[in-house]
Design a protein around this motif. Sequence first.
Motif, PDB file in Angstrom:
ATOM      1  N   ASP A 185      96.355  10.761  38.202  1.00  0.00           N
ATOM      2  CA  ASP A 185      96.642   9.602  39.259  1.00  0.00           C
ATOM      3  C   ASP A 185      96.278  10.016  40.646  1.00  0.00           C
ATOM      4  N   TYR A 186      96.791  11.193  41.034  1.00  0.00           N
ATOM      5  CA  TYR A 186      96.339  11.500  42.447  1.00  0.00           C
ATOM      6  C   TYR A 186      94.890  11.590  42.702  1.00  0.00           C
ATOM      7  N   LYS A 187      94.026  12.123  41.595  1.00  0.00           N
ATOM      8  CA  LYS A 187      92.543  12.140  42.164  1.00  0.00           C
ATOM      9  C   LYS A 187      92.030  10.847  41.916  1.00  0.00           C
ATOM     10  N   LYS A 188      92.484   9.976  41.067  1.00  0.00           N
ATOM     11  CA  LYS A 188      91.913   8.519  40.933  1.00  0.00           C
ATOM     12  C   LYS A 188      92.288   7.717  42.333  1.00  0.00           C
ATOM     13  N   TRP A 189      93.538   8.048  42.871  1.00  0.00           N
ATOM     14  CA  TRP A 189      94.226   7.304  43.826  1.00  0.00           C
ATOM     15  C   TRP A 189      93.317   7.616  45.277  1.00  0.00           C
ATOM     16  N   LEU A 190      93.353   9.055  45.395  1.00  0.00           N
ATOM     17  CA  LEU A 190      92.603   9.519  46.523  1.00  0.00           C
ATOM     18  C   LEU A 190      91.105   8.948  46.569  1.00  0.00           C
ATOM     19  N   GLU A 191      90.528   8.897  45.442  1.00  0.00           N
ATOM     20  CA  GLU A 191      89.015   8.357  45.481  1.00  0.00           C
ATOM     21  C   GLU A 191      88.951   6.834  45.801  1.00  0.00           C
ATOM     22  N   ALA A 192      90.125   6.157  45.368  1.00  0.00           N
ATOM     23  CA  ALA A 192      90.006   4.776  45.890  1.00  0.00           C
ATOM     24  C   ALA A 192      90.277   4.726  47.313  1.00  0.00           C
ATOM     25  N   MET A 193      91.225   5.734  47.841  1.00  0.00           N
ATOM     26  CA  MET A 193      91.592   5.428  49.152  1.00  0.00           C
ATOM     27  C   MET A 193      90.303   5.820  50.290  1.00  0.00           C
ATOM     28  N   ALA A 194      89.652   7.100  49.888  1.00  0.00           N
ATOM     29  CA  ALA A 194      88.563   7.489  50.610  1.00  0.00           C
ATOM     30  C   ALA A 194      87.446   7.921  49.689  1.00  0.00           C
ATOM     31  N   PRO A 195      86.616   6.881  49.121  1.00  0.00           N
ATOM     32  CA  PRO A 195      85.413   7.248  48.366  1.00  0.00           C
ATOM     33  C   PRO A 195      84.597   8.096  48.768  1.00  0.00           C
ATOM     34  N   HIS A 196      84.036   8.884  47.800  1.00  0.00           N
ATOM     35  CA  HIS A 196      83.173  10.048  48.157  1.00  0.00           C
ATOM     36  C   HIS A 196      81.773   9.377  48.490  1.00  0.00           C
ATOM     37  N   GLU A 197      81.317   8.150  47.667  1.00  0.00           N
ATOM     38  CA  GLU A 197      80.329   7.438  47.931  1.00  0.00           C
ATOM     39  C   GLU A 197      80.685   6.048  48.358  1.00  0.00           C
ATOM     40  N   PRO A 198      79.674   5.271  49.114  1.00  0.00           N
ATOM     41  CA  PRO A 198      78.316   5.859  49.633  1.00  0.00           C
ATOM     42  C   PRO A 198      78.618   6.915  50.579  1.00  0.00           C
ATOM     43  N   VAL A 199      77.783   8.132  50.377  1.00  0.00           N
ATOM     44  CA  VAL A 199      77.920   9.150  51.544  1.00  0.00           C
ATOM     45  C   VAL A 199      77.652   8.722  52.759  1.00  0.00           C
ATOM     46  N   ASN A 200      76.569   7.843  52.980  1.00  0.00           N
ATOM     47  CA  ASN A 200      76.179   7.473  54.248  1.00  0.00           C
ATOM     48  C   ASN A 200      76.937   6.543  54.883  1.00  0.00           C
ATOM     49  N   SER A 201      78.001   6.227  54.412  1.00  0.00           N
ATOM     50  CA  SER A 201      79.050   5.326  55.146  1.00  0.00           C
ATOM     51  C   SER A 201      80.104   6.105  56.162  1.00  0.00           C
ATOM     52  N   TYR A 202      79.795   7.378  55.971  1.00  0.00           N
ATOM     53  CA  TYR A 202      80.637   8.163  56.916  1.00  0.00           C
ATOM     54  C   TYR A 202      79.829   9.170  58.157  1.00  0.00           C
ATOM     55  N   ARG A 203      80.022   8.909  59.372  1.00  0.00           N
ATOM     56  CA  ARG A 203      79.486   9.516  60.188  1.00  0.00           C
ATOM     57  C   ARG A 203      79.390  11.041  60.466  1.00  0.00           C
ATOM     58  N   HIS A 204      80.387  11.731  59.746  1.00  0.00           N
ATOM     59  CA  HIS A 204      80.358  13.098  59.401  1.00  0.00           C
ATOM     60  C   HIS A 204      79.257  13.384  58.592  1.00  0.00           C
ATOM     61  N   ASN A 205      78.747  12.678  57.674  1.00  0.00           N
ATOM     62  CA  ASN A 205      77.683  13.234  57.098  1.00  0.00           C
ATOM     63  C   ASN A 205      76.333  13.245  57.436  1.00  0.00           C
ATOM     64  N   ASP A 206      76.513  12.536  58.866  1.00  0.00           N
ATOM     65  CA  ASP A 206      74.938  12.727  59.518  1.00  0.00           C
ATOM     66  C   ASP A 206      74.642  13.974  59.598  1.00  0.00           C
ATOM     67  N   THR A 207      75.627  14.779  59.722  1.00  0.00           N
ATOM     68  CA  THR A 207      75.459  16.347  60.207  1.00  0.00           C
ATOM     69  C   THR A 207      74.659  17.265  59.160  1.00  0.00           C
ATOM     70  N   GLY A 208      74.539  16.298  58.061  1.00  0.00           N
ATOM     71  CA  GLY A 208      73.795  17.096  56.914  1.00  0.00           C
ATOM     72  C   GLY A 208      74.976  17.407  55.630  1.00  0.00           C
ATOM     73  N   GLU A 209      76.226  17.393  56.022  1.00  0.00           N
ATOM     74  CA  GLU A 209      77.389  17.357  54.979  1.00  0.00           C
ATOM     75  C   GLU A 209      77.565  16.229  54.103  1.00  0.00           C
ATOM     76  N   ASP A 210      78.166  16.219  53.007  1.00  0.00           N
ATOM     77  CA  ASP A 210      78.327  15.150  52.363  1.00  0.00           C
ATOM     78  C   ASP A 210      80.062  15.012  52.013  1.00  0.00           C
ATOM     79  N   ASN A 211      80.706  15.663  52.800  1.00  0.00           N
ATOM     80  CA  ASN A 211      82.095  15.886  52.537  1.00  0.00           C
ATOM     81  C   ASN A 211      83.188  15.268  53.378  1.00  0.00           C
ATOM     82  N   ALA A 212      82.653  14.200  53.861  1.00  0.00           N
ATOM     83  CA  ALA A 212      83.730  13.574  55.005  1.00  0.00           C
ATOM     84  C   ALA A 212      85.040  12.955  54.391  1.00  0.00           C
ATOM     85  N   ASP A 213      84.584  12.622  52.943  1.00  0.00           N
ATOM     86  CA  ASP A 213      85.837  11.957  52.216  1.00  0.00           C
ATOM     87  C   ASP A 213      86.820  13.157  51.826  1.00  0.00           C
ATOM     88  N   ALA A 214      86.032  14.295  51.670  1.00  0.00           N
ATOM     89  CA  ALA A 214      87.233  15.270  51.483  1.00  0.00           C
ATOM     90  C   ALA A 214      88.174  15.750  52.598  1.00  0.00           C
TER      91      ALA A 214
END
Lengths: 140, 140, 140
Positions: free
Chosen positions: A63-92
């Motif tokens: 439940d925690y993992k499903k809820w956290l994914e709903a709160m801050a989805p991993h994708e789309p990766v390019n919706s996060y500015r942090h991921n412009d640095t080459g990372e893909d982990n802004a959601d984390a």
Amino acid sequence: MMKSYRNAVWFSESERMPITNITSDVRECLVESGIKEGLVLINAMHITASVFINDDESGLHHDYKKWLEAMAPHEPVNSYRHNDTGEDNADAHIKRQIMGREVVVAVTAGKLDFGPWEQIFYGEFDGRRKKRVLVKVIGE
Amino acid sequence: MMKSYRNAVWFSESERMPITNITSDVRECLVESGIKEGLVLINAMHITASVFINDDESGLHHDYKKWLEAMAPHEPVNSYRHNDTGEDNADAHIKRQIMGREVVVAVTAGKLDFGPWEQIFYGEFDGRRKKRVLVKVIGE
Amino acid sequence: MMKSYRNAVWFSESERMPITNITSDVRECLVESGIKEGLVLINAMHITASVFINDDESGLHHDYKKWLEAMAPHEPVNSYRHNDTGEDNADAHIKRQIMGREVVVAVTAGKLDFGPWEQIFYGEFDGRRKKRVLVKVIGE
């Protein structure tokens, strides 16, 4: 006389978002410290991970993992500015803020002073990182 | 012998939702304290603000602000009962709970015992308030 | 010489999601401890509850409850795998993670070292549980 103890506990995981019970690791550190009365700090040393206290029940962890994914989805990766640095982990980095970096637990009569169901977990939200938890005890 | 140290660090900001790196302020306090082994507590003294530990990357800070605004929007102001008191900052009280009030950091060999990317931030979500952070060190 | 103090404070509530101001209980513990400089840890001993610091304003508490219910709704109960165990409180375990398990407060000159509006609350998100808060003080 005040005593202090420090240990960085390493462990490894295969899943992408593992939640690992580290209570026995912390208990071992506490015994090794010889401290009977004080406080123990347990914190993630990585900024995409959390240390938290809750129930050791696999349905709840799902439940925690499903809820956290709903709160801050991993994708789309390019919706996060942090991921412009080459990372893909802004959601984390966001998931870790929700779940917290650390816990502080009372040490009483040489034991973790816990309620009946409290267990300590390491939650990693970007599984490719190394897993290291700091355990620091102060007291006497 | 146990020692303790206390300092309330003031600073000022011009933005509405500033995120400020305060790691060097905390390091200065730690040196001044003379404490080599112990714990340091760093907490916001204001209830619309957070102290948290994460990455010093401006894209990530942008992502945090955007995400917090989606979680607890400032407007419409009249959707919050707290704002019936004449305030308009109910959202800031909620944002602060998500990001946390405080961090506790281990002090080892006179230094902040940090993982490679850990930095301490003050995040203010209602920018008209004064900015004050408490730094308390105990140890020896 | 380092001193330590421990007390588990019990109290009772009638509502389903009560938010209770426990600042005076903590102050009593602090006086009883005789500790003048140090840290006090205040944590929920139940894993569906939080200890947090914010404003003692009933409109804000209403906003917190409404917002938490939107973030992690109690119903439908069968949307959570934790509830397959026979519980119906998965949402309460999630709400507690958002609001936090514990706070650590500086003790300076025998007092809680607080900003002007800081008050300590116990928030219970599954009201049928017993309410117990641990207060642990270390210092001298």
